[in-house]
Enzyme design. Structure first.
Site, PDB file in Angstrom:
ATOM      1  CB  CYS A   1      -0.919   0.038   1.209  1.00 44.00           C
ATOM      2  SG  CYS A   1      -1.652  -1.558   1.639  1.00 44.00           S
TER       3      CYS A   1
ATOM      4  CB  CYS B   1      -0.644   3.852  -4.212  1.00 47.22           C
ATOM      5  SG  CYS B   1      -0.230   2.940  -5.704  1.00 47.22           S
ATOM      6  CG  HIS B   2      -2.747   4.541  -0.255  1.00 41.01           C
ATOM      7  ND1 HIS B   2      -3.874   5.228  -0.622  1.00 41.01           N
ATOM      8  CD2 HIS B   2      -2.878   3.302  -0.786  1.00 41.01           C
ATOM      9  CE1 HIS B   2      -4.674   4.429  -1.327  1.00 41.01           C
ATOM     10  NE2 HIS B   2      -4.088   3.248  -1.444  1.00 41.01           N
TER      11      HIS B   2
ATOM     12  CG  MET C   1      -7.951   0.030  -4.241  1.00 41.07           C
ATOM     13  SD  MET C   1      -6.745   0.401  -2.965  1.00 41.07           S
ATOM     14  CE  MET C   1      -7.094  -0.954  -1.838  1.00 41.07           C
TER      15      MET C   1
ATOM     16  CG  HIS D   1       4.006   8.160 -10.568  1.00 44.01           C
ATOM     17  ND1 HIS D   1       4.032   7.683  -9.287  1.00 44.01           N
ATOM     18  CD2 HIS D   1       4.036   7.063 -11.355  1.00 44.01           C
ATOM     19  CE1 HIS D   1       4.092   6.356  -9.290  1.00 44.01           C
ATOM     20  NE2 HIS D   1       4.093   5.958 -10.547  1.00 44.01           N
TER      21      HIS D   1
ATOM     22  CG  HIS E   1       1.050   5.145 -14.706  1.00 41.62           C
ATOM     23  ND1 HIS E   1       1.960   4.314 -15.338  1.00 41.62           N
ATOM     24  CD2 HIS E   1       1.345   5.075 -13.389  1.00 41.62           C
ATOM     25  CE1 HIS E   1       2.749   3.768 -14.418  1.00 41.62           C
ATOM     26  NE2 HIS E   1       2.397   4.213 -13.233  1.00 41.62           N
TER      27      HIS E   1
HETATM   28 FE1  DHE Z   1       6.424   1.614 -10.850  1.00 44.71          FE
HETATM   29  C1  DHE Z   1       8.424   3.304 -13.107  1.00 44.71           C
HETATM   30  C2  DHE Z   1       6.630   4.221  -8.745  1.00 44.71           C
HETATM   31  C3  DHE Z   1       3.946   0.241  -8.965  1.00 44.71           C
HETATM   32  C4  DHE Z   1       6.587  -1.178 -12.715  1.00 44.71           C
HETATM   33  N1  DHE Z   1       7.287   3.453 -10.955  1.00 44.71           N
HETATM   34  C5  DHE Z   1       8.098   3.951 -11.958  1.00 44.71           C
HETATM   35  C6  DHE Z   1       8.575   5.237 -11.581  1.00 44.71           C
HETATM   36  C7  DHE Z   1       8.077   5.485 -10.340  1.00 44.71           C
HETATM   37  C8  DHE Z   1       7.276   4.376  -9.950  1.00 44.71           C
HETATM   38  C9  DHE Z   1       8.314   6.711  -9.495  1.00 44.71           C
HETATM   39  C10 DHE Z   1       9.503   6.125 -12.403  1.00 44.71           C
HETATM   40  C11 DHE Z   1      10.938   5.701 -12.188  1.00 44.71           C
HETATM   41  C12 DHE Z   1      11.909   6.480 -13.045  1.00 44.71           C
HETATM   42  O1  DHE Z   1      11.664   6.639 -14.247  1.00 44.71           O
HETATM   43  O2  DHE Z   1      12.938   6.919 -12.523  1.00 44.71           O
HETATM   44  N2  DHE Z   1       5.435   2.146  -9.169  1.00 44.71           N
HETATM   45  C13 DHE Z   1       5.686   3.249  -8.467  1.00 44.71           C
HETATM   46  C14 DHE Z   1       4.821   3.308  -7.322  1.00 44.71           C
HETATM   47  O3  DHE Z   1       4.865   4.148  -6.392  1.00 44.71           O
HETATM   48  C15 DHE Z   1       3.785   2.293  -7.515  1.00 44.71           C
HETATM   49  C16 DHE Z   1       2.549   3.002  -8.053  1.00 44.71           C
HETATM   50  C17 DHE Z   1       3.295   1.575  -6.289  1.00 44.71           C
HETATM   51  C18 DHE Z   1       4.325   0.773  -5.545  1.00 44.71           C
HETATM   52  O4  DHE Z   1       3.979   0.285  -4.469  1.00 44.71           O
HETATM   53  O5  DHE Z   1       5.437   0.632  -5.975  1.00 44.71           O
HETATM   54  C19 DHE Z   1       4.432   1.459  -8.610  1.00 44.71           C
HETATM   55  N3  DHE Z   1       5.456  -0.170 -10.838  1.00 44.71           N
HETATM   56  C20 DHE Z   1       4.473  -0.526 -10.000  1.00 44.71           C
HETATM   57  C21 DHE Z   1       3.996  -1.852 -10.262  1.00 44.71           C
HETATM   58  O6  DHE Z   1       3.126  -2.470  -9.609  1.00 44.71           O
HETATM   59  C22 DHE Z   1       4.697  -2.333 -11.477  1.00 44.71           C
HETATM   60  C23 DHE Z   1       3.717  -2.462 -12.629  1.00 44.71           C
HETATM   61  C24 DHE Z   1       5.354  -3.684 -11.294  1.00 44.71           C
HETATM   62  C25 DHE Z   1       6.258  -3.714 -10.097  1.00 44.71           C
HETATM   63  O7  DHE Z   1       7.401  -3.467 -10.231  1.00 44.71           O
HETATM   64  O8  DHE Z   1       5.764  -3.990  -9.034  1.00 44.71           O
HETATM   65  C26 DHE Z   1       5.666  -1.176 -11.707  1.00 44.71           C
HETATM   66  N4  DHE Z   1       7.327   1.157 -12.598  1.00 44.71           N
HETATM   67  C27 DHE Z   1       7.308  -0.071 -13.159  1.00 44.71           C
HETATM   68  C28 DHE Z   1       8.133  -0.056 -14.345  1.00 44.71           C
HETATM   69  C29 DHE Z   1       8.646   1.235 -14.470  1.00 44.71           C
HETATM   70  C30 DHE Z   1       8.133   1.972 -13.364  1.00 44.71           C
HETATM   71  C31 DHE Z   1       8.352  -1.232 -15.280  1.00 44.71           C
HETATM   72  C32 DHE Z   1       9.587   1.765 -15.549  1.00 44.71           C
HETATM   73  C33 DHE Z   1       8.848   2.006 -16.819  1.00 44.71           C
HETATM   74  C34 DHE Z   1       9.784   2.411 -17.913  1.00 44.71           C
HETATM   75  O9  DHE Z   1       9.565   1.963 -19.049  1.00 44.71           O
HETATM   76  O10 DHE Z   1      10.701   3.180 -17.652  1.00 44.71           O
END
Ligand code: DHE
Length: 688
Positions: free
Chosen positions: A194, A197-198, A235, A478, A520
């Site tokens: 959680c 996101c929160h 969510m 983000h 996003h």
């Molecule tokens: Fe991510 C990028 C944060 C959940 C896969 N994700 C990012 C970035 C942030 C972020 C800040 C940008 C990074 C950068 O470019 O420097 N992500 C978060 C969260 O806070 C969130 C919403 C909730 C969490 O608890 O983490 C979250 N993210 C996920 C997932 O559930 C994903 C789908 C699978 C996982 O890893 O758990 C996921 N996030 C990704 C991916 C990128 C990403 C694959 C990079 C995308 C790209 O092509 O650059």
């Protein structure tokens, strides 16, 4: 058609009479929930019982209900004029349930909520399963009847209230109790599922704030239902997905009504204690040892295995699987492409050398307890050659970024991001570091500080004494990426429904573009629109749409930094969008859609006719489809099927498509929860 409150009570004695008076359709004799003179409920008891029913059902957590304290929820339909709405629905034929009258309709909505799911919940389709199915058992028949009456004909002074007059939610003062064991369990689950996101302190970002002043008025039942069923705005449905049982969602719901515990800070000394150089720079090869086309490697996140797989993009062979941080998140390449920097959600940074015959970990360090981003120094020019010199990790907790030696990962500088929000200038204890990109024009990183809404330009030419320009943008920054020229960085301020555009050359904000709900982009998609010229697109978590923004202030100034096109998708919940300069397509997922079929569906939009998706299809019969990456040549697209780590045969795989024909070419099966994939060449060169 409005009645004084006393009249409402009297009329409560016989709703049949009231129905006739109101001119609304009457309930059928067999199923009527209406009160009668012989009903156990009469007179002023009706109001009390209705209030008790609303409270027990925690209805105000999801609905606006005039006259009910704290009932300002937006997840379900606004109930201010539900009787009129129900009547129109019954007449129009759009209603598909069993009710024959407005009263039946209201009764059915409480005791059998999925019999008919309303089409509109504040701009998004309402979601089956979100309204608790057990209200019929939880509320007494008399309470249900009283609630039906209240909604059918609210008392006059209440009916005159409009939703534009928000009521202060009231704290119940009844903080639920958890055992020590339950509290510790809930704290860990909150961190894992959680906090991203929160927020660790629950002040809200991608998801809403969950501080006790917000959660207590909702109550355990409503919170548990939301946790179990998810919401249409992104969510996840933790119960339906099988991560949490009904009882566990209730423990989480109770935990959320308690004060959030603050985790510890982390000093440079503590980071250094975790720092390991596994292969010192002088012992590393001076040229590639492998004959493989290492620049076409894909580094693939195996999320729940805490590993990355290095996969050969020419042969599809898994060349190595390497242990990394917990719930590993993303990888970025050094400017030369030789090194991969992998960040785990536990703040553990791992550095992989791609030049040995088998890619090898060469250093690691923990920089915080919760992290999401990592980047390297990329600038080479008049001011010096900074390629492969430094790395930077952006943390969620503690809220800071850390600068490290790019060859050894020795951490040497921590910069706190705590500060004041751009809108209210209020102190925020937890401004988390979201996306970080390295400028190609200057020795600078662009660091996005989520909760306070500032974009920091961090000059790393003197990294022990970095100068920082703080640009005001919008809250909840983000993820984002460069435009095709790599001069402008576009970043989603997701809960503000905006995309901020920064000019990396002039070092200033050039625009804040309004978008549909919760943009996003991942890093977004750059392409040339037949009507609007060069554009960048983002998908949305909260809306079934792709938004396209003009990015060419010189050739197409009339469209620059404006949302010029919106392309409708079959559903919301998108996380990623991708294209390649040579591709005819834009690819988009709907990973977090609550419909399992849509969650594994991807769509392509033709650049030549971008008015609608050209084709959408399911990539597997299980899991969620997520994230796209091209091979180095730009001829193939790799898509992840994000499965379940402990379900053999359904743990996940990568599906490879021919980008020209859209035909499936290959599957790389039995990977543990693959999510992000980073092609070395494309990541170094910011191709998307
Ligand atoms: Fe991510 C990028 C944060 C959940 C896969 N994700 C990012 C970035 C942030 C972020 C800040 C940008 C990074 C950068 O470019 O420097 N992500 C978060 C969260 O806070 C969130 C919403 C909730 C969490 O608890 O983490 C979250 N993210 C996920 C997932 O559930 C994903 C789908 C699978 C996982 O890893 O758990 C996921 N996030 C990704 C991916 C990128 C990403 C694959 C990079 C995308 C790209 O092509 O650059």
């Amino acid at each position: 058609m409005k009645h004084h409150w006393m009249a409402w009570i009297l009329l409560g004695i016989s709703v049949l009479g009231l129905a006739a008076c109101a001119g609304r359709s009457q309930p059928t004799p067999t199923s009527t929930p209406a009160l009668s003179a012989t009903s156990p409920v009469a007179g002023s008891d009706v109001m009390e019982l209705a209030m008790e029913g609303f409270k027990k059902g925690a209805c105000g957590a999801c609905h606006v209900i005039p006259g009910v304290p704290g009932a300002q929820g937006t997840l379900g339909p606004d109930l201010s004029q539900i009787a009129e709405v129900a009547e129109k629905r019954l007449e129009s034929g759009e209603y598909t349930g069993k009710a024959k009258s407005v009263l039946d309709y209201l009764h059915e909505a409480i005791v059998e909520p999925d019999a008919f799911v309303a089409p509109d919940c504040n701009g998004v389709p309402c979601q089956k399963g979100l309204m608790p199915a057990n209200l019929g058992a939880l509320l007494s028949p008399a309470e249900i009847e009283a609630v039906v009456q209240y909604l059918y004909h609210p008392p006059e002074e209440v009916a005159e209230q409009t939703t534009s007059v928000p009521e202060e939610p009231s704290l119940t003062g009844e903080v639920p109790l958890l055992s020590e064991e339950e509290f510790a369990w809930a704290k860990q689950v909150y961190f894992e599922r959680c906090a991203g996101c929160h927020g660790t302190l629950r002040k809200g970002a991608t998801g809403p704030a969950l501080t006790p002043d917000k959660t207590q008025p909702k109550g355990t039942l409503a919170l548990a239902s939301i946790i179990f069923n998810g919401t249409p705005r992104g969510m996840p449905d933790w119960g339906k997905q099988g991560f949490l049982t009904q009882e566990q969602t209730e423990i989480m719901a109770k935990f959320l009504q308690m004060e959030p515990p603050a985790p510890p800070e982390m000093s440079l000394e503590q980071m250094k204690q975790t720092w390991k150089v596994l292969v010192p720079p002088e012992q590393r090869p001076t040229q590639p040892q492998t004959t493989r086309n290492w620049q076409n490697y894909f580094v693939v996140t195996l999320r729940d295995a805490g590993q990355v797989a290095v996969i050969d993009g020419d042969t599809y062979e898994v060349v190595a699987k390497l242990d990394t941080g917990y719930a590993v998140h993303i990888s970025r390449m050094s400017a030369t492409g030789r090194y991969v920097y992998v960040i785990g959600r536990d703040g553990r940074l791992v550095m992989v050398d791609l030049w040995p015959e088998v890619p090898q970990k060469v250093a690691e360090v923990q920089t915080c307890y919760d992290a999401r981003s990592v980047e390297v120094s990329k600038y080479k020019g008049e001011l010096g050659d900074f390629t492969d010199r430094y790395a930077i990790v952006g943390c969620y907790w503690p809220p800071h970024f850390v600068i490290l030696d790019g060859q050894t990962l020795e951490p040497f500088k921590i910069v706190s991001t705590r500060g004041y929000t751009i809108d209210m200038e209020e102190y925020h204890p937890e401004p988390r570091v979201a996306a970080i990109v390295a400028s190609h024009f200057k020795p600078e990183w662009i660091v996005n500080i989520k909760e306070i809404g500032q974009i920091w330009l961090v000059d790393y030419s003197d990294p022990h004494n970095p100068t920082i320009k703080m640009i005001e943008a919008a809250r909840y920054l983000h993820d984002g990426g460069w435009d095709a020229t790599k001069r402008y960085f576009l970043v989603a301020a997701n809960q503000s429904n905006k995309v901020a555009v920064v000019d990396a050359l002039d070092g200033k904000l050039v625009a804040l573009v309004d978008t549909p709900a919760v943009p996003h982009p991942g890093r977004g998609a750059n392409w040339v629109d037949p009507q609007f010229g060069p554009v960048w697109s983002t998908a949305h978590l909260g809306d079934a749409a792709i938004t396209t923004i003009g990015t060419d202030p010189v050739g197409h100034p009339q469209y620059a930094w404006k949302a010029v096109r919106e392309i409708a998708l079959p559903g919301s919940g998108s996380l990623f969008i991708k294209t390649h300069p040579t591709s005819p397509w834009i690819w988009v997922d709907m990973t977090l859609n609550s419909d399992p079929k849509l969650a594994r569906t991807i769509c392509v939009v033709a650049k030549s006719d971008p008015t609608q998706p050209y084709k959408c299809w399911e990539v597997a019969d299980y899991g969620r489809a997520t994230h796209f990456e091209y091979n180095r040549q730009g001829t193939e697209v790799w898509v992840s099927v994000w499965g379940t780590a402990d379900k053999p045969g359904q743990t996940g795989e990568i599906v490879i498509y021919d980008d020209r024909t859209l035909q499936e070419k290959e599957r790389i099966p039995n990977l543990i929860t693959p999510t992000g994939k980073f092609n070395v060449y494309n990541t170094v060169n910011d191709i998307y």
